[in-house]
Design an enzyme around this catalytic site. Structure first.
Site, short mmCIF file in Angstrom:
data_model
loop_
_atom_site.label_atom_id
_atom_site.label_comp_id
_atom_site.label_asym_id
_atom_site.label_seq_id
_atom_site.Cartn_x
_atom_site.Cartn_y
_atom_site.Cartn_z
CG ASP A 199 80.59 -16.78 43.63
OD1 ASP A 199 81.53 -17.33 44.03
OD2 ASP A 199 79.14 -16.33 43.80
CG HIS A 259 82.27 -20.11 40.83
ND1 HIS A 259 80.77 -19.04 42.00
CD2 HIS A 259 81.46 -20.50 40.38
CE1 HIS A 259 79.67 -19.74 41.83
NE2 HIS A 259 79.87 -20.95 40.81
CG ASN A 316 75.34 -27.13 40.08
OD1 ASN A 316 73.78 -26.72 38.75
ND2 ASN A 316 75.94 -26.32 39.79
CB SER A 367 77.17 -21.45 39.69
OG SER A 367 77.06 -21.77 41.40
#
Length: 417
Positions: free
Chosen positions: A169, A202, A293, A360
């Site tokens: 990530d 994130h 998304n 996520s």
């Protein structure tokens, strides 16, 4: 040094308006807001006892006298408790206060005022009584996703000891108090060093959902309390490419990861990326990825590769999140939430916590369950089968494009029910 040929860029999959590029990581958390009715704020006394903010239990002798006392203090009867001749009384003005110390002082004043009424026999705080398996982490009350997938019940049977989850990530804030003891390795695919810090937040949020330190009386709990984290930073130059992802997967394989979490994605099939995923699967690793998304059925990669568990997102009410991608390639669903306090509460850099929403956030719940199962000594084939076969069927009967096999159930997966 970068090769001169073009590479595909991948987006980290947070809430839909931000999913187009890595700048999605700048989504601002809402902190400790309490805007939804089901949000319960838990305060803590100096001695460690936990109680519901702005609530009292009142044992009374005279109902009319109690009503007069409540009118004077601004209290409201929320519920009758006939077994104890008591009433649950709430003080909305106190619940709205953001500072815990102020809430505690105001509630103590209300408690003292009620105790002076001749109609009142006794007043006590609405203390928290925790069932077996429920952690003592300070903000566990905000983690509706863990309760939805029945993680506390699963922990009575499995904790994931010894399992490793690689989080590929934006990096991980390895100094975070809820993560620093969980880091088993760090890697930066751009610099090829261990500098895996997270400037966006994130990756830190994802890591906390999967495996934050649990039962440490601070912060949040992780889906897999016994799992360790392999922190892989993919965005050293500001965006993620398939080349970064291939490097990260290869490093995770070499570090004996049991699970690889990929809360990122984009369009376009990539043979090298597909081969890296297939290699990880052949080495016994479970690969989990966010479905995306964009509210579309177009395939998102790496989620759509055959060996990957593709995860869609659900809300607090177990409905499909409006932004979540769908299609025959979706395998399961997990809590991803909605923007604001309807989102998922987890860790943020450098030592903060907050809400984010998106597929996520759904993926690391599944990675955490995979870690619990890996800790039981199960193979990646068996882990995938159990996650899918024990999921709670939602929507149309059987596997469907929106929930796949259903919303995951940690307790059922590890055999706790």
């Amino acid at each position: 040094m970068r090769a001169p040929h073009a590479v595909r860029r991948l987006a980290v999959l947070v809430c839909p308006a931000l999913a187009a590029c890595l700048l999605a990581l700048l989504l601002v958390p809402t902190g400790a807001a309490r805007g939804e009715a089901e949000e319960v704020e838990i305060d803590v006394l100096p001695g460690g006892a936990r109680y519901v903010a702005g609530e009292l239990l009142v044992v009374y002798e005279s109902a009319p006298g109690l009503e007069r006392a409540l009118e004077a203090t601004g209290g409201r009867v929320e519920e009758e408790l006939p077994a104890a001749d008591a009433r649950l009384v709430v003080f909305p003005a106190i619940k709205e206060r953001r500072q815990e110390a102020l809430r505690e002082r105001l509630l103590e004043e209300k408690k003292a005022a009620l105790q002076r009424s001749p109609a009142v026999e006794a007043v006590s705080l609405n203390y928290v009584r925790e069932p077996l398996g429920q952690p003592n982490d300070r903000y566990f009350g905000r983690q509706w996703g863990l309760r939805k997938i029945r993680a506390p019940l699963a922990w009575d049977r499995a904790r994931g000891a010894g399992a490793r989850i690689a989080v590929l990530d934006s990096g991980v804030a390895t100094g975070h108090p809820d993560l620093r003891k969980k880091i088993a390795g760090r890697y930066n695919t751009d610099t090829r060093t261990g500098a895996a810090g997270d400037q966006y937040g994130h990756g830190t949020h994802v890591a906390g959902i999967a495996a934050a330190s649990t039962d440490n009386r601070i912060g949040v709990a992780g889906t897999c309390p016994g799992c360790r984290i392999l922190a892989v930073k993919l965005d050293g130059d500001g965006f993620i490419t398939t080349a970064d992802l291939v490097r990260g997967i290869n490093w995770a394989i070499g570090r004996r990861a049991d699970v690889i979490n990929l809360s990122l994605g984009g369009g376009g099939f990539s043979r090298p990326e597909a081969d890296a995923v297939a290699k990880a699967w052949r080495r016994g690793i479970v690969v989990v990825a966010a479905a995306g998304n964009e509210r579309t059925s177009k395939r998102t990669y790496p989620a759509a590769y055959r060996q990957v568990i593709a995860v869609a997102a659900t809300t607090r009410s177990d409905t499909r999140a409006r932004y979540s991608n769908y299609g025959s390639w979706v395998d399961v669903a997990a809590p991803g939430g909605t923007p604001g306090t309807g989102g998922i509460y987890s860790t943020l850099p450098p030592r903060r916590y907050g809400y984010l929403s998106g597929t996520s956030m759904a993926a690391p719940f599944v990675s955490g369950i995979a870690g619990l199962l890996a800790g039981q000594g199960r193979s990646n084939v068996e882990i995938r089968r159990r996650i899918q076969s024990t999921a709670r069927d939602l929507g149309p009967s059987g596997k469907d494009p929106y929930y796949g096999h259903g919303r995951v159930d940690a307790a059922a997966a590890v055999g706790a029910t």
